[in-house]
Write a protein that holds these residues in place. Structure first.
Motif, PDB file in Angstrom:
ATOM      1  N   SER A 663       0.891  -1.170  -0.044  1.00 16.43           N
ATOM      2  CA  SER A 663      -0.052  -0.041  -0.013  1.00 16.43           C
ATOM      3  C   SER A 663       0.878   1.382   0.050  1.00 16.43           C
ATOM      4  N   LEU A 664       0.363   2.311  -0.060  1.00 21.65           N
ATOM      5  CA  LEU A 664       1.309   3.630  -0.415  1.00 21.65           C
ATOM      6  C   LEU A 664       1.736   4.352   0.658  1.00 21.65           C
ATOM      7  N   TYR A 665       1.298   3.858   1.698  1.00 26.89           N
ATOM      8  CA  TYR A 665       2.014   4.824   3.294  1.00 26.89           C
ATOM      9  C   TYR A 665       2.476   3.846   3.991  1.00 26.89           C
ATOM     10  N   TYR A 678       7.818  -9.506  16.553  1.00 27.67           N
ATOM     11  CA  TYR A 678       6.795 -10.188  15.938  1.00 27.67           C
ATOM     12  C   TYR A 678       5.744 -10.434  16.931  1.00 27.67           C
ATOM     13  N   ARG A 679       5.805 -10.368  18.161  1.00 28.80           N
ATOM     14  CA  ARG A 679       4.621 -10.844  18.913  1.00 28.80           C
ATOM     15  C   ARG A 679       3.712  -9.538  18.952  1.00 28.80           C
ATOM     16  N   TRP A 680       4.191  -8.415  18.870  1.00 32.79           N
ATOM     17  CA  TRP A 680       3.349  -7.195  18.982  1.00 32.79           C
ATOM     18  C   TRP A 680       2.744  -6.955  17.691  1.00 32.79           C
ATOM     19  N   ILE A 681       3.252  -7.166  16.642  1.00 39.57           N
ATOM     20  CA  ILE A 681       2.892  -6.676  15.220  1.00 39.57           C
ATOM     21  C   ILE A 681       1.286  -6.999  14.894  1.00 39.57           C
ATOM     22  N   PRO A 682       0.903  -8.295  15.000  1.00 37.70           N
ATOM     23  CA  PRO A 682      -0.410  -8.614  14.741  1.00 37.70           C
ATOM     24  C   PRO A 682      -1.583  -7.621  15.637  1.00 37.70           C
ATOM     25  N   ALA A 683      -1.186  -7.500  16.756  1.00 36.21           N
ATOM     26  CA  ALA A 683      -2.014  -6.327  17.490  1.00 36.21           C
ATOM     27  C   ALA A 683      -2.008  -5.056  17.080  1.00 36.21           C
ATOM     28  N   ILE A 684      -0.968  -4.618  16.725  1.00 35.39           N
ATOM     29  CA  ILE A 684      -0.832  -3.216  15.938  1.00 35.39           C
ATOM     30  C   ILE A 684      -1.466  -3.132  15.016  1.00 35.39           C
ATOM     31  N   GLU A 685      -1.305  -4.175  14.097  1.00 34.02           N
ATOM     32  CA  GLU A 685      -1.863  -4.253  12.517  1.00 34.02           C
ATOM     33  C   GLU A 685      -3.390  -4.353  12.791  1.00 34.02           C
ATOM     34  N   GLY A 686      -3.994  -5.084  13.602  1.00 36.42           N
ATOM     35  CA  GLY A 686      -5.292  -5.227  13.846  1.00 36.42           C
ATOM     36  C   GLY A 686      -5.975  -3.944  14.256  1.00 36.42           C
ATOM     37  N   LYS A 687      -5.010  -3.243  15.341  1.00 35.42           N
ATOM     38  CA  LYS A 687      -5.807  -1.813  15.704  1.00 35.42           C
ATOM     39  C   LYS A 687      -5.714  -0.882  14.599  1.00 35.42           C
ATOM     40  N   ILE A 688      -4.723  -0.805  13.684  1.00 35.00           N
ATOM     41  CA  ILE A 688      -4.588  -0.005  12.527  1.00 35.00           C
ATOM     42  C   ILE A 688      -5.797  -0.274  11.493  1.00 35.00           C
ATOM     43  N   ARG A 689      -5.889  -1.549  11.315  1.00 39.33           N
ATOM     44  CA  ARG A 689      -6.876  -1.914  10.370  1.00 39.33           C
ATOM     45  C   ARG A 689      -8.425  -1.619  10.840  1.00 39.33           C
ATOM     46  N   SER A 690      -8.742  -1.546  12.277  1.00 36.89           N
ATOM     47  CA  SER A 690      -9.945  -1.102  12.461  1.00 36.89           C
ATOM     48  C   SER A 690     -10.194   0.462  12.589  1.00 36.89           C
ATOM     49  N   PRO A 692     -11.177   3.854  11.117  1.00 35.76           N
ATOM     50  CA  PRO A 692     -11.926   4.404  10.168  1.00 35.76           C
ATOM     51  C   PRO A 692     -11.056   5.326   9.016  1.00 35.76           C
ATOM     52  N   GLY A 693     -11.301   4.982   7.841  1.00 31.26           N
ATOM     53  CA  GLY A 693     -10.601   5.979   6.721  1.00 31.26           C
ATOM     54  C   GLY A 693      -9.519   5.265   6.008  1.00 31.26           C
ATOM     55  N   LEU A 694      -9.110   4.110   6.795  1.00 32.57           N
ATOM     56  CA  LEU A 694      -7.982   3.384   6.096  1.00 32.57           C
ATOM     57  C   LEU A 694      -8.342   2.231   5.456  1.00 32.57           C
ATOM     58  N   ARG A 695      -7.687   1.776   4.295  1.00 32.10           N
ATOM     59  CA  ARG A 695      -7.946   0.593   3.623  1.00 32.10           C
ATOM     60  C   ARG A 695      -6.613  -0.200   3.366  1.00 32.10           C
ATOM     61  N   ASP A 696      -6.816  -1.144   2.600  1.00 37.53           N
ATOM     62  CA  ASP A 696      -5.463  -2.059   2.347  1.00 37.53           C
ATOM     63  C   ASP A 696      -4.568  -2.089   3.334  1.00 37.53           C
ATOM     64  N   VAL A 697      -4.797  -2.194   4.622  1.00 36.86           N
ATOM     65  CA  VAL A 697      -3.922  -2.235   5.698  1.00 36.86           C
ATOM     66  C   VAL A 697      -3.240  -3.874   5.861  1.00 36.86           C
ATOM     67  N   THR A 698      -1.932  -3.519   5.747  1.00 38.18           N
ATOM     68  CA  THR A 698      -1.219  -4.973   5.809  1.00 38.18           C
ATOM     69  C   THR A 698       0.234  -4.891   6.051  1.00 38.18           C
ATOM     70  N   SER A 699       0.886  -5.744   6.197  1.00 35.55           N
ATOM     71  CA  SER A 699       2.075  -5.747   6.902  1.00 35.55           C
ATOM     72  C   SER A 699       2.960  -6.664   5.909  1.00 35.55           C
ATOM     73  N   ASP A 700       4.331  -6.270   6.261  1.00 34.22           N
ATOM     74  CA  ASP A 700       5.212  -7.234   5.264  1.00 34.22           C
ATOM     75  C   ASP A 700       5.917  -8.323   6.383  1.00 34.22           C
ATOM     76  N   LEU A 812      -5.599   5.229   1.998  1.00 32.35           N
ATOM     77  CA  LEU A 812      -6.705   6.265   2.462  1.00 32.35           C
ATOM     78  C   LEU A 812      -7.950   5.862   1.477  1.00 32.35           C
ATOM     79  N   GLU A 813      -8.963   5.857   2.340  1.00 34.54           N
ATOM     80  CA  GLU A 813     -10.258   5.938   1.591  1.00 34.54           C
ATOM     81  C   GLU A 813     -10.565   7.219   0.959  1.00 34.54           C
ATOM     82  N   PRO A 814     -11.236   7.260  -0.146  1.00 34.81           N
ATOM     83  CA  PRO A 814     -11.731   8.616  -0.517  1.00 34.81           C
ATOM     84  C   PRO A 814     -12.114   9.946   0.197  1.00 34.81           C
TER      85      PRO A 814
END
Length: 1006
Positions: A663-665, A678-690, A692-700, A812-814
């Motif tokens: 994704s872009l950012y 590695y233990r904290w990334i899933p929780a942080i990624e899940g929080k960011i995914r939740s 509003p206004g964000l899309r295509d949230v993913t990690s490497d 970002l969502e439109p």
């Protein structure tokens, strides 16, 4: 002293000066290069290293870490990141903007040489580097396909002929080969066949290396003649390798064909590329930072006829994408916008003056100012790009102001019954200081921009200097050519008979001025209410500026979409190819898509087998919807592919940073403790995914890659005479696509790869079937000295700096501003209570945005301060500059309200529009205040009467200049042409600010 008098009384001198400006400007225009943007590229170098068969953890620890330690000592290194996948390491080094990339390359080369002794001895080739930003999109794609020739033959022409020749063009950073099918001989041995004949895998490797040689054999020097000695130790293809003798058993030779298959194959059989559904070879050309895209594309196109003449007719060569075409379209559209703005401004002048000769006089100031600017642009090594042409388009609206002020005042003196020469000399003397004040103060607006650092400073410096030079040219022309033309072409009003159109427009203008007079007197009669309203406007402007959603660089439609596809970490090559072709088929079926390039395997933006790349070229803009609408249409269709996620991106004009993520950012987290990270990334990624206004949230983060763990029983191995090195060598030979030897030809070299047969590579139990020769001479099965278990391991290991890192990317969502998203992410992380050792930071565009938010606010304050200083010096007063600048809050409120009504965030272009407003509004105020000051000082008028007379007297030139600026900016506000949607915020800010009335500053001048 009358500064205009020498130019009026010496018309030949004035004419020759103007002719010189015109000729030099035209010559400079023809010499200016064409580009999409100014050179804002960070000096970036990519270092690549390969060790086939090595795990990502091995690449990170044994290859990346030693290199990163050496690179960290290089001066002016801004950032260093690495991606370590199976068998490959890519390190991206980004230097500060003022660092010379060639000097940086020398430092990188010396540090690679210093690190060589620390790298694994199994690396057959040392690390290499290229002056390229891997996050930049290629500027040119070439495709080669054939219905009859094997891909290895097509690849030979692609890599040996095309890629090597293109790489020699100045400015080419690298030529990536997607779907490479370089020829190789593969020796695929059967462990059972080896075991039955008592042959170890290491013996096969030794035999291949000893019997396929290309060594110097010397020279015979006779008394009369000299002979070169040559031996046929070099083998050429699979046919001769099959007859190679590996060993003798029971007096009979054991050949390679007896213990496995020997085939003509390819060096990397786990990569593939397709062009519009057909398998082929794709060449992606990337430019070096700072290279002109159009010039480079033209140089590549110049080679294509010779390429077509040299490749066989069975190979079809096509251009998939040429970035220069969209750049030319965008630049041509900006040129059209410039001409349209010129026409609209001339129309405004004519409607106000209703006289052809009077219209010609200020209209000549437009081309003279713009053409004269080209000479200075050439001296500063600028280009004709979207930024410089947008600056010239904006200049059209107000470079005519000075000429209008000069013309209007001379015409006013003509109406008093004076002769043209007398009216010119006296009227010009009255406004000469006004023009100088307007010119210098408008130039002063952009002085702070020249001191900005970073990428925004580079981006806006060309914009600012272009406007400053155009304004200076305008002031000079208005003090020289305009008075001369007035003295020559204008006639006394009592000698001119006007028609119906003139009288109609004059009556309309008089009614307009009468309405203004009524509202102005009402304002002057109620000073307290006026000041209260002004206070409300100031407060509202400050509140809107603080709460307005902040953006960075607006997206632009460049006619391309880039996508990264991702499947399960353990997906096979064949399964990934099936899903990838389905994604390409769905994209190609869209009516707005012209062609699709698809690739999987290591290369370009992806380094793992479970990821692929899609490059989607769109049809011309007139035949389709905007790119964001197309992305929104494709996204749900592509989600229908089971087991695959597709991340679509509108390719930005400026790619900031060295990471190309899904994704872009990017938001990157680091921790020295990998387990904690590695233990904290899933929780942080899940929080960011939740959020509003964000899309295509993913990690490497990819750490569940299945692995077969081989546990060596060292005591048992030592007792049997087997070393750990022999065991790992046997495993590497069997499963690592080991280069056992090399075939040399006049034009290229090819690998001989040793591995076990494919059916044994698919079975996790086969490592126990391998044998190695012990020190006593007997064969020892690996099953007797190892234990096999299953587990998971990282598919990739990433570093930022020298610490392990994981990057969470998002889009970002439109309608959602980047500033809002960044604030939400920071709040979300703060609420999670993560350890202090785990640090997060935004990268790329998001990081540049954070730096720009504070920088732009300071820039606005400094611009106002510099104008205050300049005006204070010119008027020798500390009060008059405040009076002149008092109209800024009202204009700012109008700009912000307009952006809010059109649902546009306060991005960089919109902010530049506000800076422009400062100069335009200030020029109008100067015209009124200057007249009022003169009336008060020389005629003794009270302040209220002086400002009232100034407003009515200057009403015509102020409305002319305001309407000229408004209509000159209108084409930009409408977003006309290719890339117009990116420039639109700037135009809307200027138009919105000019449409708001600013009567209250007149009262405050008293």
């Amino acid at each position: 002293m009358n500064v205009i008098e020498p130019f009026v009384r010496r018309p030949v001198m004035t004419g020759l000066i103007m002719l010189s400006i015109l000729i030099f400007g035209i010559v400079a225009y023809r010499s200016l290069p064409v580009s999409d943007l100014p050179n804002v590229d960070f000096p970036t170098i990519q270092v690549s290293a390969t060790l086939p068969g090595a795990s990502s953890e091995t690449m990170a620890a044994a290859v990346a870490t030693p290199l990163e330690k050496q690179f960290s000592t290089i001066a002016a290194l801004d950032s260093m990141s690495s991606v370590n996948a199976q068998g490959s390491t890519q390190i991206t080094l980004q230097f500060s903007l003022d660092r010379n990339i060639d000097a940086a390359a020398l430092d990188v080369q010396s540090q690679i040489a210093a690190a060589l002794r620390l790298l694994p001895p199994e690396m057959t080739t040392p690390p290499s580097f290229r002056k390229v930003n891997p996050a930049d999109s290629p500027i040119f794609y070439l495709t080669l396909t054939s219905d009859t020739m094997p891909l290895s033959a097509v690849d030979e022409y692609a890599q040996t002929l095309l890629a090597q020749r293109i790489s020699t063009i100045a400015g080419v950073a690298q030529v990536q080969v997607f779907g490479s099918q370089k020829y190789a001989v593969r020796v695929q041995v059967d462990p059972n066949a080896l075991a039955s004949r008592g042959i170890g895998l290491d013996e096969v490797q030794t035999a291949i290396g000893n019997q396929n040689v290309n060594l110097p054999t010397g020279t015979l020097y006779g008394q009369e003649r000299v002979f070169n000695v040559e031996a046929n130790g070099q083998l050429k293809d699979a046919t001769v390798f099959r007859r190679m003798i590996v060993a003798y058993r029971n007096g009979s030779p054991v050949r390679l064909a007896d213990v496995g298959r020997v085939i003509d194959s390819v060096q990397t059989d786990k990569v593939a590329a397709w062009f519009s559904g057909n398998r082929g070879i794709i060449l992606a050309i990337q430019r070096q930072p700072g290279t002109n895209t159009i010039g480079l594309a033209d140089a590549i196109r110049a080679l294509l006829p010779s390429f077509r003449a040299q490749i066989p007719p069975a190979i079809t060569m096509s251009i998939l994408y040429d970035r220069s075409q969209t750049i030319r379209e965008s630049v041509n559209d900006v040129k059209f916008t410039l001409v349209l703005a010129l026409a609209l401004v001339v129309m405004v002048i004519f409607l106000f003056l209703r006289n052809l000769s009077a219209t010609i006089i200020p209209s000549l100031a437009l081309p003279m100012s713009i053409i004269g600017t080209f000479s200075v642009m050439y001296l500063f090594h600028f280009s004709l790009d979207n930024i410089s042409l947008m600056a010239l388009t904006l200049c059209v609206g107000f470079v005519v102001d000075d000429a209008i002020v000069m013309l209007e005042n001379i015409a006013r003196h003509l109406e008093m019954g004076k002769s043209p020469l007398q009216a010119t000399l006296e009227g010009g003397r009255e406004v000469a200081f006004t023009i100088v004040s307007m010119t210098l103060s408008l130039m002063a607006v952009f002085i702070p921009v020249l001191f900005m650092g970073g990428i925004l400073g580079r981006l806006l410096r060309e914009f600012s200097i272009t406007i400053m030079v155009a304004v200076l040219m305008s002031g000079f022309v208005s003090l020289t050519l305009t008075p001369l033309l007035c003295a020559t072409m204008l006639k006394r009003s009592d000698t001119i008979r006007h028609g119906r159109f003139y009288n109609l427009m004059e009556s309309m203008f008089n009614a307009w001025r009468h309405g203004y007079d009524v509202s102005l007197q009402r304002v002057l009669r109620h000073p307290r209410a006026t000041m209260a309203a002004f206070a409300v406007v100031v407060a509202a402007t400050g509140w809107m500026f603080a709460t307005m959603p902040k953006g960075f660089l607006p997206s632009e439609d460049t006619g391309q979409i880039f996508a990264i596809t991702e499947a399960a970490q353990d997906i096979s090559f064949d399964a990934m190819a099936t899903k990838q072709r389905e994604a390409a088929r769905i994209a190609l079926a869209h009516p707005a898509v012209a062609s699709v390039m698809s690739a999987i395997g290591s290369g370009g933006a992806t380094q793992t087998l479970n990821q692929g790349r899609l490059f989607i070229r769109l049809k011309p803009g007139s035949q389709r919807a905007p790119v964001e609408d197309i992305i929104n249409t494709l996204r749900p269709r592509l989600t229908q592919i089971p087991g695959m996620r597709v991340f679509l991106q509108n390719v930005p004009s400026i790619r900031i940073g060295g990471q190309l993520t899904k994704s872009l950012y990017q938001y990157t987290l680091q921790d020295a403790d990998t387990n904690e990270l590695y233990r904290w990334i899933p929780a942080i990624e899940g929080k960011i995914r939740s959020l509003p206004g964000l899309r295509d949230v993913t990690s490497d983060l990819q750490i569940t890659y299945p692995k077969i763990a081989i546990d060596i029983d060292r005591d048992r191995a030592a007792a049997l005479g087997v070393t750990a090195q022999q065991i790992e060598n046997a495993l590497y030979t069997a499963y690592g696509s080991r280069q056992a030897s090399t075939i040399y030809t006049p034009s290229n070299e090819y690998w001989v790869i040793l591995e076990v047969a494919p059916q044994y590579q698919a079975d996790p139990s086969t490592p126990s079937m391998l044998y190695v020769r012990s020190s006593s001479g007997s064969l020892v099965p690996l099953s007797s000295v190892t234990h096999v278990s299953r587990g998971v391991s990282p598919l990739t290991v990433n570093h930022l700096g020298q610490l392990p890192a994981v990057t969470i990317s998002f889009d970002l969502e439109p309608g959602v501003a980047l500033g809002t998203a960044i604030n939400d992410i920071n709040k979300a992380q703060a609420n999670l209570g993560i350890p202090n050792t785990l640090t997060g930071s935004f990268q790329g565009s998001a990081q540049a945005f954070q730096a720009s938010v504070t920088g732009l606010g300071l820039l606005l304050v400094m611009a106002v301060f510099v104008i205050y200083v300049v005006l204070g010096i010119l008027y020798e007063s500390t009060i008059h500059p405040i009076t002149i600048l008092s109209g800024l809050p009202t204009a700012g409120l109008g700009a912000l309200l307009t952006l809010w009504l059109f649902h546009i965030d306060l991005n960089i272009y919109a902010f530049v529009g506000i800076i422009m407003l400062i100069g335009i509004v200030k020029k109008n105020a100067i015209m009124m205040i200057d007249f009022a000051i003169e009336a008060s000082r020389h005629r003794g008028l009270p302040a209220d009467q002086a400002i009232h007379e100034a407003c009515l007297t200057r009403f015509r030139p102020i409305m002319m200049t305001t309407m000229a600026a408004l209509l000159g900016t209108l084409p930009i506000a409408l977003g006309i042409g290719a890339g117009g949607e990116a420039r639109r915020p700037l135009g809307l800010a200027v138009v919105g600010g000019l449409m708001v009335p600013r009567d209250s500053n007149d009262r405050r001048s008293c």
